[in-house]
Write a protein that holds these residues in place. Structure first.
Motif, short mmCIF file in Angstrom:
data_model
loop_
_atom_site.label_atom_id
_atom_site.label_comp_id
_atom_site.label_asym_id
_atom_site.label_seq_id
_atom_site.Cartn_x
_atom_site.Cartn_y
_atom_site.Cartn_z
N ILE A 181 0.84 -1.20 0.00
CA ILE A 181 0.00 0.00 0.00
C ILE A 181 0.87 1.25 0.00
O ILE A 181 0.56 2.24 -0.68
N GLY A 182 1.96 1.22 0.75
CA GLY A 182 2.87 2.37 0.76
C GLY A 182 3.45 2.64 -0.62
O GLY A 182 3.57 3.80 -1.05
N LEU A 183 3.78 1.58 -1.35
CA LEU A 183 4.32 1.74 -2.70
C LEU A 183 3.26 2.30 -3.64
O LEU A 183 3.55 3.21 -4.44
N VAL A 184 2.05 1.79 -3.55
CA VAL A 184 0.96 2.28 -4.40
C VAL A 184 0.68 3.75 -4.13
O VAL A 184 0.54 4.56 -5.07
N GLU A 185 0.61 4.12 -2.87
CA GLU A 185 0.32 5.52 -2.54
C GLU A 185 1.47 6.45 -2.94
O GLU A 185 1.25 7.62 -3.25
N TYR A 186 2.68 5.92 -2.95
CA TYR A 186 3.82 6.73 -3.40
C TYR A 186 3.74 6.96 -4.91
O TYR A 186 4.06 8.05 -5.40
N LEU A 187 3.30 5.95 -5.66
CA LEU A 187 3.27 6.05 -7.11
C LEU A 187 2.08 6.84 -7.64
O LEU A 187 2.18 7.49 -8.69
N LEU A 188 0.95 6.78 -6.93
CA LEU A 188 -0.22 7.53 -7.39
C LEU A 188 0.03 9.04 -7.27
O LEU A 188 0.70 9.49 -6.34
#
Length: 244
Positions: A181-188
């Motif tokens: 989730i941290g990676l997804v939120e960083y990329l969005l």
């Protein structure tokens, strides 16, 4: 059996909706009024014409808010009951109350907390009307990713339990969920449309109040529906076989 659980879920949703409405009416609406006052003052200072009020604030904060909250809460309560009926007896050996509480906690994290970290709720006067469709798409994308990730993490924990034990399996799956989730939120892409002179305290209070409203909803569903379901299922045996 499923129909009875569905009815109890909707009843729990109705109770939750009444409590959420009361909380929103007394704690949330004053913040909305303050945000609207800021928006109107900013428009007047810029020389913009006042927008016509199609629906009065009294209607919005009263019947409109009540209808919306109750309809949403009852619908969520019904869906909650269906998820409970699918899980209990198939994927969970917990009691009805335990299963209900776990589902509610997982839903609160996946549907409310995780998306709010990236795209928190904003009061009136915050946000550009030209980007509302993009912001909405990003928000719902975050919800879909979060829910799917939560389901995957739970499935992974169940698979790892035989080798690592329930506690260690839950920790491993939880850590992987947080990392992903941290990676997804960083990329969005981020969304930052808060006016420079907007009150930080008002923004903070609005966002925390919004989270509190959802916390009330899921807490009542998790605990209230669990109690109602346990009373219904307590008079029957072989619950697992009833769904096969």
């Amino acid at each position: 059996m499923v129909g009875n659980l569905l009815l109890r879920g909707m009843v729990a949703g109705l109770i939750a909706g009444i409590l959420v409405f009361a909380f929103a009416r007394f704690f949330g609406e004053p913040l909305v009024d303050a945000a609207i006052a800021f928006e109107e003052a900013t428009s007047q200072a810029a020389g913009a014409a006042a927008e016509p009020e199609i629906v009065s604030r009294a209607t919005q904060a009263g019947p409109g808010l009540f209808t919306g909250v109750i309809a949403y809460s009852v619908a969520v309560g019904g869906l909650f009951a269906l998820v409970f009926a699918f899980v209990q007896g198939r994927f969970s050996s917990l009691s009805a109350r335990g299963t209900s509480a776990v589902i509610a906690a997982a839903a609160f994290v996946a549907i409310d907390i995780v998306p709010a970290i990236k795209y928190p709720a904003n009061p009136p006067a915050v946000g550009n009307s030209d980007t509302i469709s993009v912001r909405t798409e990003l928000f719902f994308l975050m919800i879909v990713v979060s829910v799917a990730s939560m389901v995957a993490a739970i499935a992974l924990a169940r698979r790892l339990t035989s080798n690592y034990g329930a506690w260690n399996a839950a920790i491993i799956a939880g850590v992987l969920f947080i990392v992903f989730i941290g990676l997804v939120e960083y990329l969005l892409p981020p969304v930052n449309e808060v006016p420079e002179n907007f009150s930080a305290m008002l923004l903070w209070r609005f966002r925390t109040t919004t989270i509190a409203m959802h916390m009330i909803l899921w807490s009542v569903l998790g605990l209230g529906f669990g109690a109602l379901a346990e009373r219904r299922l307590g008079v029957r045996t072989g619950f697992r076989s009833a769904y096969r």
